[in-house]
Design an enzyme around this catalytic site. Structure first.
Site, mmCIF file in Angstrom:
data_model
loop_
_atom_site.group_PDB
_atom_site.id
_atom_site.type_symbol
_atom_site.label_atom_id
_atom_site.label_comp_id
_atom_site.label_asym_id
_atom_site.label_seq_id
_atom_site.Cartn_x
_atom_site.Cartn_y
_atom_site.Cartn_z
ATOM 1 N N GLY A 1 -16.372 2.510 3.718
ATOM 2 C CA GLY A 1 -15.329 3.433 3.421
ATOM 3 C C GLY A 1 -14.303 3.012 2.323
ATOM 4 N N GLN A 2 -14.890 2.456 1.337
ATOM 5 C CA GLN A 2 -14.129 1.861 0.291
ATOM 6 C C GLN A 2 -14.010 3.236 -0.644
ATOM 7 O OE1 GLN A 2 -16.378 -0.934 -2.208
ATOM 8 N NE2 GLN A 2 -14.312 -1.202 -3.607
ATOM 9 N N HIS B 1 -10.292 -5.155 -3.256
ATOM 10 C CA HIS B 1 -8.758 -5.235 -2.631
ATOM 11 C C HIS B 1 -9.095 -5.855 -1.219
ATOM 12 C CE1 HIS B 1 -10.002 -1.054 -2.344
ATOM 13 N NE2 HIS B 1 -9.367 -1.294 -1.234
ATOM 14 N N ASN C 1 -12.936 -3.209 2.515
ATOM 15 C CA ASN C 1 -13.888 -2.163 2.745
ATOM 16 C C ASN C 1 -14.906 -2.403 1.542
ATOM 17 O OD1 ASN C 1 -12.618 -1.178 5.007
ATOM 18 N ND2 ASN C 1 -11.334 -0.057 3.706
ATOM 19 N N HIS D 1 -6.847 -5.641 2.251
ATOM 20 C CA HIS D 1 -5.849 -5.013 3.133
ATOM 21 C C HIS D 1 -5.193 -6.209 3.880
ATOM 22 C CE1 HIS D 1 -6.895 -0.731 2.253
ATOM 23 N NE2 HIS D 1 -7.984 -1.390 2.224
ATOM 24 N N ASP E 1 0.811 -1.117 0.171
ATOM 25 C CA ASP E 1 -0.030 0.123 0.000
ATOM 26 C C ASP E 1 0.910 1.220 -0.043
ATOM 27 O OD1 ASP E 1 -3.207 0.700 1.117
ATOM 28 O OD2 ASP E 1 -1.741 2.282 1.032
ATOM 29 N N ILE E 2 0.327 2.220 -0.629
ATOM 30 C CA ILE E 2 1.190 3.479 -0.956
ATOM 31 C C ILE E 2 1.100 4.352 0.352
ATOM 32 C CG2 ILE E 2 -0.517 5.032 -1.900
ATOM 33 C CD1 ILE E 2 1.099 5.902 -4.024
HETATM 34 P P1 5GP Z 1 -9.847 1.276 0.374
HETATM 35 O O1 5GP Z 1 -10.045 2.767 1.147
HETATM 36 O O2 5GP Z 1 -10.552 1.620 -0.917
HETATM 37 O O3 5GP Z 1 -10.213 0.458 1.288
HETATM 38 O O4 5GP Z 1 -8.387 1.441 0.285
HETATM 39 C C1 5GP Z 1 -7.631 2.110 -0.783
HETATM 40 C C2 5GP Z 1 -6.221 1.758 -0.580
HETATM 41 O O5 5GP Z 1 -5.462 2.003 -1.865
HETATM 42 C C3 5GP Z 1 -5.644 2.757 0.389
HETATM 43 O O6 5GP Z 1 -4.873 2.169 1.552
HETATM 44 C C4 5GP Z 1 -4.602 3.580 -0.281
HETATM 45 O O7 5GP Z 1 -3.475 3.785 0.405
HETATM 46 C C5 5GP Z 1 -4.285 2.793 -1.441
HETATM 47 N N1 5GP Z 1 -3.783 3.243 -2.728
HETATM 48 C C6 5GP Z 1 -4.503 4.304 -3.313
HETATM 49 N N2 5GP Z 1 -3.795 4.565 -4.509
HETATM 50 C C7 5GP Z 1 -2.715 3.827 -4.604
HETATM 51 C C8 5GP Z 1 -1.853 3.648 -5.525
HETATM 52 O O8 5GP Z 1 -1.624 4.370 -6.669
HETATM 53 N N3 5GP Z 1 -0.691 2.702 -5.212
HETATM 54 C C9 5GP Z 1 -0.891 1.946 -4.142
HETATM 55 N N4 5GP Z 1 -0.011 1.098 -3.801
HETATM 56 N N5 5GP Z 1 -1.928 1.896 -3.254
HETATM 57 C C10 5GP Z 1 -2.738 3.013 -3.342
#
Ligand code: 5GP
Length: 117
Positions: A88-89, A95, A82, A97, A28-29
């Site tokens: 909170g998606q 994906h 999520n 985590h 994750d970034i």
């Molecule tokens: P969500 O909130 O949809 O469950 O999680 C999205 C996740 O994607 C977040 O933890 C965010 O840090 C990660 N993320 C968003 N954009 C990028 C990206 O370009 N590269 C990577 N490696 N992670 C990303």
């Protein structure tokens, strides 16, 4: 096209952890734990609610392989997906985590709506 589909297509780079023909795991970034890996199917599904159950079976095995590769099978980890607005998606491509590398806190999302993990 979501950012994760662009990663699958090779249009955006990622820090890869494990890959096969159906799934991809990458860091994750914006990590929220010492180890924070995102695990995705290469085929597009908006979220878990839309995921194919048979493919999910194969994905289970892949997720377990990621945990073993990272040594988290022994130390433990948290696996989260999520789903939708209240979940909170933010990225609309399924994906999971995988969080680990430390003892993680557990807060009550009902009483602490700002909590993430
Ligand atoms: P969500 O909130 O949809 O469950 O999680 C999205 C996740 O994607 C977040 O933890 C965010 O840090 C990660 N993320 C968003 N954009 C990028 C990206 O370009 N590269 C990577 N490696 N992670 C990303």
């Amino acid at each position: 096209m979501t950012i994760f589909e662009k990663i699958v297509a090779g249009e955006i780079p990622c820090n890869k952890v494990l890959e096969n023909d159906k799934f991809l795991a990458f860091n994750d970034i914006n990590p929220k734990a010492p180890i924070h890996i995102l695990i995705i199917p290469k085929k597009h599904f908006k979220n878990f609610q839309e995921m194919d159950a048979t493919l999910m079976g194969k994905m289970t095995k892949f997720i377990q392989e990621v945990a073993t590769l990272m040594g988290l099978d022994k130390s433990g980890y948290r696996l989260i997906t999520n789903n939708g607005e209240n979940g909170g998606q933010e990225v609309m491509h399924l994906h999971f985590h995988m969080l680990g590398g430390a003892k993680l806190n557990w807060t009550d999302a009902a009483t602490d709506p700002q909590s993430t993990f």
